[in-house]
Write a protein that holds these residues in place. Structure first.
Motif, PDB file in Angstrom:
ATOM      1  N   GLN A   1       5.643   0.084  15.643  1.00  0.00           N
ATOM      2  CA  GLN A   1       4.607   0.073  14.604  1.00  0.00           C
ATOM      3  C   GLN A   1       4.793   1.213  13.615  1.00  0.00           C
ATOM      4  O   GLN A   1       4.573   1.044  12.417  1.00  0.00           O
ATOM      5  N   ARG A   2       5.208   2.355  14.107  1.00  0.00           N
ATOM      6  CA  ARG A   2       5.421   3.499  13.216  1.00  0.00           C
ATOM      7  C   ARG A   2       6.488   3.174  12.170  1.00  0.00           C
ATOM      8  O   ARG A   2       6.333   3.461  10.983  1.00  0.00           O
ATOM      9  N   SER A   3       7.575   2.548  12.621  1.00  0.00           N
ATOM     10  CA  SER A   3       8.650   2.170  11.707  1.00  0.00           C
ATOM     11  C   SER A   3       8.178   1.124  10.700  1.00  0.00           C
ATOM     12  O   SER A   3       8.456   1.226   9.494  1.00  0.00           O
ATOM     13  N   GLU A   4       7.428   0.134  11.177  1.00  0.00           N
ATOM     14  CA  GLU A   4       6.948  -0.927  10.294  1.00  0.00           C
ATOM     15  C   GLU A   4       5.954  -0.407   9.264  1.00  0.00           C
ATOM     16  O   GLU A   4       6.035  -0.746   8.076  1.00  0.00           O
ATOM     17  N   TYR A   5       5.015   0.404   9.716  1.00  0.00           N
ATOM     18  CA  TYR A   5       4.002   0.929   8.803  1.00  0.00           C
ATOM     19  C   TYR A   5       4.631   1.839   7.757  1.00  0.00           C
ATOM     20  O   TYR A   5       4.274   1.788   6.577  1.00  0.00           O
ATOM     21  N   SER A   6       5.562   2.680   8.178  1.00  0.00           N
ATOM     22  CA  SER A   6       6.220   3.586   7.246  1.00  0.00           C
ATOM     23  C   SER A   6       7.008   2.803   6.193  1.00  0.00           C
ATOM     24  O   SER A   6       7.030   3.169   5.009  1.00  0.00           O
ATOM     25  N   ALA A   7       7.645   1.705   6.612  1.00  0.00           N
ATOM     26  CA  ALA A   7       8.414   0.882   5.681  1.00  0.00           C
ATOM     27  C   ALA A   7       7.504   0.271   4.616  1.00  0.00           C
ATOM     28  O   ALA A   7       7.856   0.229   3.429  1.00  0.00           O
ATOM     29  N   VAL A   8       6.312  -0.201   5.027  1.00  0.00           N
ATOM     30  CA  VAL A   8       5.371  -0.791   4.073  1.00  0.00           C
ATOM     31  C   VAL A   8       4.942   0.250   3.041  1.00  0.00           C
ATOM     32  O   VAL A   8       4.928  -0.019   1.831  1.00  0.00           O
ATOM     33  N   ILE A   9       4.618   1.435   3.504  1.00  0.00           N
ATOM     34  CA  ILE A   9       4.175   2.491   2.585  1.00  0.00           C
ATOM     35  C   ILE A   9       5.308   2.912   1.656  1.00  0.00           C
ATOM     36  O   ILE A   9       5.117   3.081   0.441  1.00  0.00           O
ATOM     37  N   SER A  10       6.511   3.070   2.208  1.00  0.00           N
ATOM     38  CA  SER A  10       7.661   3.499   1.403  1.00  0.00           C
ATOM     39  C   SER A  10       7.993   2.475   0.320  1.00  0.00           C
ATOM     40  O   SER A  10       8.343   2.848  -0.809  1.00  0.00           O
ATOM     41  N   ARG A  11       7.905   1.190   0.655  1.00  0.00           N
ATOM     42  CA  ARG A  11       8.221   0.138  -0.328  1.00  0.00           C
ATOM     43  C   ARG A  11       7.198   0.101  -1.456  1.00  0.00           C
ATOM     44  O   ARG A  11       7.456  -0.494  -2.509  1.00  0.00           O
ATOM     45  N   ASN A  12       6.047   0.700  -1.224  1.00  0.00           N
ATOM     46  CA  ASN A  12       4.970   0.670  -2.216  1.00  0.00           C
ATOM     47  C   ASN A  12       4.671   2.053  -2.796  1.00  0.00           C
ATOM     48  O   ASN A  12       3.511   2.404  -3.022  1.00  0.00           O
ATOM     49  N   GLY A  13       5.721   2.807  -2.986  1.00  0.00           N
ATOM     50  CA  GLY A  13       5.598   4.086  -3.679  1.00  0.00           C
ATOM     51  C   GLY A  13       4.815   5.147  -2.938  1.00  0.00           C
ATOM     52  O   GLY A  13       4.207   6.017  -3.570  1.00  0.00           O
ATOM     53  N   GLY A  14       4.800   5.068  -1.610  1.00  0.00           N
ATOM     54  CA  GLY A  14       4.089   6.073  -0.826  1.00  0.00           C
ATOM     55  C   GLY A  14       2.589   5.887  -0.797  1.00  0.00           C
ATOM     56  O   GLY A  14       1.852   6.807  -0.438  1.00  0.00           O
ATOM     57  N   ARG A  15       2.130   4.694  -1.145  1.00  0.00           N
ATOM     58  CA  ARG A  15       0.693   4.422  -1.193  1.00  0.00           C
ATOM     59  C   ARG A  15       0.201   3.917   0.162  1.00  0.00           C
ATOM     60  O   ARG A  15       0.574   2.810   0.600  1.00  0.00           O
ATOM     61  N   VAL A  16      -0.668   4.693   0.798  1.00  0.00           N
ATOM     62  CA  VAL A  16      -1.258   4.272   2.071  1.00  0.00           C
ATOM     63  C   VAL A  16      -2.157   3.059   1.857  1.00  0.00           C
ATOM     64  O   VAL A  16      -2.300   2.204   2.740  1.00  0.00           O
ATOM     65  N   ALA A  17      -2.725   2.942   0.654  1.00  0.00           N
ATOM     66  CA  ALA A  17      -3.601   1.804   0.332  1.00  0.00           C
ATOM     67  C   ALA A  17      -2.864   0.478   0.510  1.00  0.00           C
ATOM     68  O   ALA A  17      -3.468  -0.532   0.888  1.00  0.00           O
ATOM     69  N   ALA A  18      -1.549   0.466   0.247  1.00  0.00           N
ATOM     70  CA  ALA A  18      -0.767  -0.762   0.413  1.00  0.00           C
ATOM     71  C   ALA A  18      -0.716  -1.178   1.878  1.00  0.00           C
ATOM     72  O   ALA A  18      -0.774  -2.371   2.205  1.00  0.00           O
ATOM     73  N   LEU A  19      -0.599  -0.208   2.757  1.00  0.00           N
ATOM     74  CA  LEU A  19      -0.612  -0.508   4.194  1.00  0.00           C
ATOM     75  C   LEU A  19      -1.967  -1.063   4.607  1.00  0.00           C
ATOM     76  O   LEU A  19      -2.041  -2.031   5.378  1.00  0.00           O
ATOM     77  N   LEU A  20      -3.032  -0.473   4.107  1.00  0.00           N
ATOM     78  CA  LEU A  20      -4.377  -0.947   4.451  1.00  0.00           C
ATOM     79  C   LEU A  20      -4.566  -2.400   4.023  1.00  0.00           C
ATOM     80  O   LEU A  20      -5.153  -3.199   4.761  1.00  0.00           O
TER      81      LEU A  20
END
Length: 214
Positions: free
Chosen positions: A179-198
């Motif tokens: 999960q850590r790898s998956e969540y980090s990938a989502v945030i990284s693909r979206n310019g470091g925005r945690v909101a994208a993960l949410l």
């Protein structure tokens, strides 16, 4: 005199370095005994099986009771913060709060699904291993009707003086590392925005709820 000054500077440097080193190492964790960890998992597993196999209870009610057992057993906050990793520090307080709420629901739903929701589930304890002084790996075998038996390893640590699940390993794969790898990938693909993960987590929960018919 010069040597004396150097000695005083050395003592001062040591005094300053010690708390800094402790801070880097993180908070000390209490040791957990292998027997205590195994007993905790056995008790938790039997509670889960007892709820799932409760005759005559609606499925929705069983889900709620399974979720309550898992919330009590799992170190949800510790696991959640570990998984978000370095992005926890960049998230706003509001995002941190929303993330923990969504993470708890996602985690509990995923763990509940591994046990199933229909009568006939069986749970047995396997081998326990003392990984380090502060965590134990407890193996369990889950059997469900019309499905092949599968193995779950529960990593148990001491959290606030109580045994808690700090990771679940299925087929050799760590839930929290995956999960850590998956969540980090989502945030990284979206310019470091945690909101994208949410946003992605909300979508995942909606899909799970639709699949469960709730």
């Amino acid at each position: 005199m010069r040597l004396d000054r150097m000695h005083r500077r050395s003592l001062l440097a040591s005094a300053l370095a010690t708390p800094f080193a402790i801070a880097l190492a993180g908070p000390a964790r209490a040791e957990i005994d292998i027997n205590r960890a195994a007993s905790f998992i056995e008790s938790t597993g039997q509670q889960l099986v007892g709820v799932i196999n409760a005759a005559g209870q609606p499925v929705a009610q069983r889900r709620q009771r399974v979720a309550a057992v898992l919330r009590q057993a799992v170190d949800v906050e510790g696991v959640g913060r570990f998984i978000l990793g370095r992005w926890w520090r960049t998230a706003s307080p509001a995002e941190q709060q929303e993330y923990m709420k969504l993470f708890e629901e996602t985690l509990i739903r995923n763990l509940s699904a591994r046990f199933g929701e229909y009568e006939g589930v069986r749970f047995s304890l396997g081998r326990s291993q003392q990984r380090t002084e502060d965590d134990v790996l407890v193996n369990t075998i889950i059997e469900r009707p019309n499905s092949a038996a599968f193995s779950l390893d529960w990593r148990v640590g001491d959290v606030g003086g109580q045994p808690k699940v700090v990771d679940v390993i299925a087929e050799g794969t760590s839930l929290r590392l995956t999960q850590r790898s998956e969540y980090s990938a989502v945030i990284s693909r979206n310019g470091g925005r945690v909101a994208a993960l949410l946003d992605a987590m909300r979508g995942q929960i909606a899909a799970l709820a639709a699949r469960e018919g709730r």
